[in-house]
Scaffold this active site. Structure first.
Site, mmCIF file in Angstrom:
data_model
loop_
_atom_site.group_PDB
_atom_site.id
_atom_site.type_symbol
_atom_site.label_atom_id
_atom_site.label_comp_id
_atom_site.label_asym_id
_atom_site.label_seq_id
_atom_site.Cartn_x
_atom_site.Cartn_y
_atom_site.Cartn_z
ATOM 1 N N GLN A 92 0.875 -1.170 0.000
ATOM 2 C CA GLN A 92 0.000 0.000 0.000
ATOM 3 C C GLN A 92 0.914 1.223 0.000
ATOM 4 O OE1 GLN A 92 -2.294 -0.225 3.718
ATOM 5 N NE2 GLN A 92 -0.753 1.074 4.675
ATOM 6 N N SER A 136 -8.280 1.156 0.020
ATOM 7 C CA SER A 136 -9.184 0.913 1.151
ATOM 8 C C SER A 136 -8.986 1.904 2.286
ATOM 9 C CB SER A 136 -8.986 -0.508 1.687
ATOM 10 O OG SER A 136 -7.633 -0.721 2.055
ATOM 11 N N HIS A 137 -7.959 2.723 2.249
ATOM 12 C CA HIS A 137 -7.707 3.743 3.275
ATOM 13 C C HIS A 137 -7.953 5.103 2.647
ATOM 14 C CE1 HIS A 137 -4.590 0.656 4.959
ATOM 15 N NE2 HIS A 137 -5.842 0.293 5.187
ATOM 16 N N LEU A 138 -9.047 5.741 3.048
ATOM 17 C CA LEU A 138 -9.512 6.957 2.386
ATOM 18 C C LEU A 138 -9.665 8.052 3.422
ATOM 19 C CD1 LEU A 138 -12.415 5.146 0.492
ATOM 20 C CD2 LEU A 138 -10.008 5.260 -0.198
#
Length: 506
Positions: free
Chosen positions: A346, A436-438
């Site tokens: 990521q 997925s990390h917003l």
């Protein structure tokens, strides 16, 4: 059929039950304040959680993972749409707010009160104690995580076993579908029930469509009630807020809700940020049995290079979709499905995007437009992350690596082939990204010119309106954000409870 009508009132109305909303409810209800939680998604009891990934995603993941950024190279944006929010479908990875990020927020955005070092230490320790945060146990690593540990150690990389919020994990590798035994301490099994025990009320399958203002003051939330199975609209609701409205609907849906409610700020919906990533699949001679072990139990933080590598346990049907080939070739690989690992990176991207409500809520994308495009430097970091992932796989003994990168061979088997992959520039069109990390669309700053909310997460230019989710983060963290969301919201909720107590005593 008669339409349902829900009317309620509370001191605080909270939109969203993820890491932000549930933590706010836990703190405020514990302080004796009357709280109502609103959640668009359904409440799913443990007994009703589904083993099959697609069935589970259809219930708990927004748009069945089809929500994406706009553009010719869309990026899926994974979010939970269920009681517990994204905490109910993630792997329970816990990272404290990095100190370099905390200091930057203080220096550039005036958030000393919100993220005071001593106070954050206290809050994080409290949350970790309540949610059972600890390093993944050796007996729960399973083959996928153990092999990654082997590869990292062989290369001398700074790997570590992931810290997770679990109690009694059995290594079912079903985090994505929703833990079948409630071991992961997601908000649906921890802070939402605790808040309810302290007097809070939960209305699930209730989609907030508008924050109601009287002048500049937020006084209520209105929306629609939906059947939890069919999602058909079956009614409407209005919940009045005596002391305030807390919006915790995520970095995508918080700005949409506020825009649709008539709240205006030049930075609302701006500075959208994320950790897009990609993964390699590798085959080993020895059995891996990805079906057992922590879904994500090992990681290699490479913060100085702008990314973090993680193991990624997947349900069998999703892992199978990553295998290359067709016909007999694909069937042969499928027969060896128990010998595959999946690891990925990521990336802490520098790109800044924008979130806007669409003119027509029924339009494609569910009433939201997300513009976000990684920079050339972001893609270069992704390339570096994938190359290092491949080197770890080979160092751990992988016989084949399947990069899944357009324009490159389906299979890498040697260091020389991986070196060729490393030498060839990676272009944006070749990378298949997932985010997925917003965060970042209602940024916090004491200065209203630099942030949508202040250093207590109260909205600039409004009264009794608060934002308490990842959208308040003014910069990219570079680590999994759940714990940081909870810590920041806990601090803001404590300050809010203290103000309410002083007002009641006056």
């Amino acid at each position: 059929m008669a339409q349902q009508r829900i009317d309620d009132a509370a001191d605080f109305v909270i939109v969203g039950t993820g890491a932000g909303g549930a933590t706010a409810a836990r703190v405020l209800a514990d302080a004796g304040l009357d709280v109502v939680l609103l959640e668009e998604g359904p409440e799913i009891p443990l007994a009703d959680r589904r083993r099959e990934a697609l069935d589970a995603m259809s219930v708990a993941v927004r748009d069945m993972a089809s929500q994406t950024t706009d553009g010719i190279h869309p990026i899926p944006l994974l979010q939970g749409r269920v009681v517990g929010g994204s905490t109910a479908i993630n792997s329970g990875i816990i990272w404290r707010l990095p100190d370099d990020v905390r200091r930057d927020w203080c220096e550039r955005f005036g958030l000393e009160k919100l993220v005071d070092e001593t106070e954050m230490e206290r809050v994080f320790a409290r949350i970790e104690d309540e949610l059972g945060v600890h390093e993944t146990e050796g007996e729960l690593l399973g083959g996928n995580n153990t092999l990654m540990e082997r590869g990292a150690q062989a290369l001398g990389l700074p790997g570590r076993r992931i810290h997770r919020n679990t109690k009694g994990c059995q290594g079912n590798n079903r985090c994505l579908q929703g833990c079948p035994v409630g071991a992961r301490q997601s908000m649906d099994v921890s802070y939402v029930p605790r808040a309810i025990a302290d007097g809070a009320r939960l209305h699930s399958s209730c989609r907030a469509t508008r924050v109601v203002f009287e002048g500049r003051r937020a006084v209520a939330v209105r929306g629609t009630v939906h059947d939890p199975k069919t999602r058909a609209r079956v009614g409407s609701f209005e919940v009045r807020a005596r002391r305030g409205v807390i919006v915790a609907a995520s970095a995508i849906w918080t700005p949409v809700l506020l825009q649709n409610s008539g709240y205006r700020h030049p930075l609302l919906g701006e500075r959208f940020q994320a950790h897009p990533g990609a993964a390699f699949v590798g085959r080993f001679d020895e059995p891996v049995n990805m079906g057992f072990g922590a879904a994500q139990g090992y990681e290699v933080p490479m913060r100085d290079r702008g990314y973090k590598l993680e193991s990624l346990g997947m349900p069998a049907e999703m892992l199978a979709a990553r295998l290359p080939g067709a016909g007999a070739d694909w069937s042969k690989r499928l027969a060896n499905l128990g010998h595959y690992v999946q690891w990925g990176g990521q990336v802490r991207m520098e790109a800044l995007g924008r979130v806007r409500a669409r003119w027509f809520p029924g339009a494609s994308g569910g009433g939201v437009s997300v513009k976000y495009e990684p920079t050339k430097r972001d893609i270069a970091k992704l390339h570096d992350a994938l190359v290092l992932t491949g080197r770890m796989m080979l160092a751990a003994g992988a016989k084949e690596i399947h990069p899944g990168v357009a324009g490159f061979p389906d299979t890498i088997s040697t260091e020389a082939e991986l070196d060729a992959f490393a030498r060839h520039p990676l272009h944006r069109s070749q990378a298949h990204l997932v985010a997925s990390h917003l965060f970042g669309t209602a940024c916090a700053s004491r200065d209203p010119k630099l942030g949508v909310v202040d250093d207590e997460l109260a909205a600039h230019g409004a009264e009794r309106l608060y934002v308490m989710d990842a959208s308040v983060f003014p910069t990219n963290l570079g680590v999994n954000p759940q714990h940081s969301i909870m810590g920041v919201v806990w601090r803001a909720s404590e300050m809010l409870a203290q103000r309410a107590s002083r007002a009641a005593a006056a």
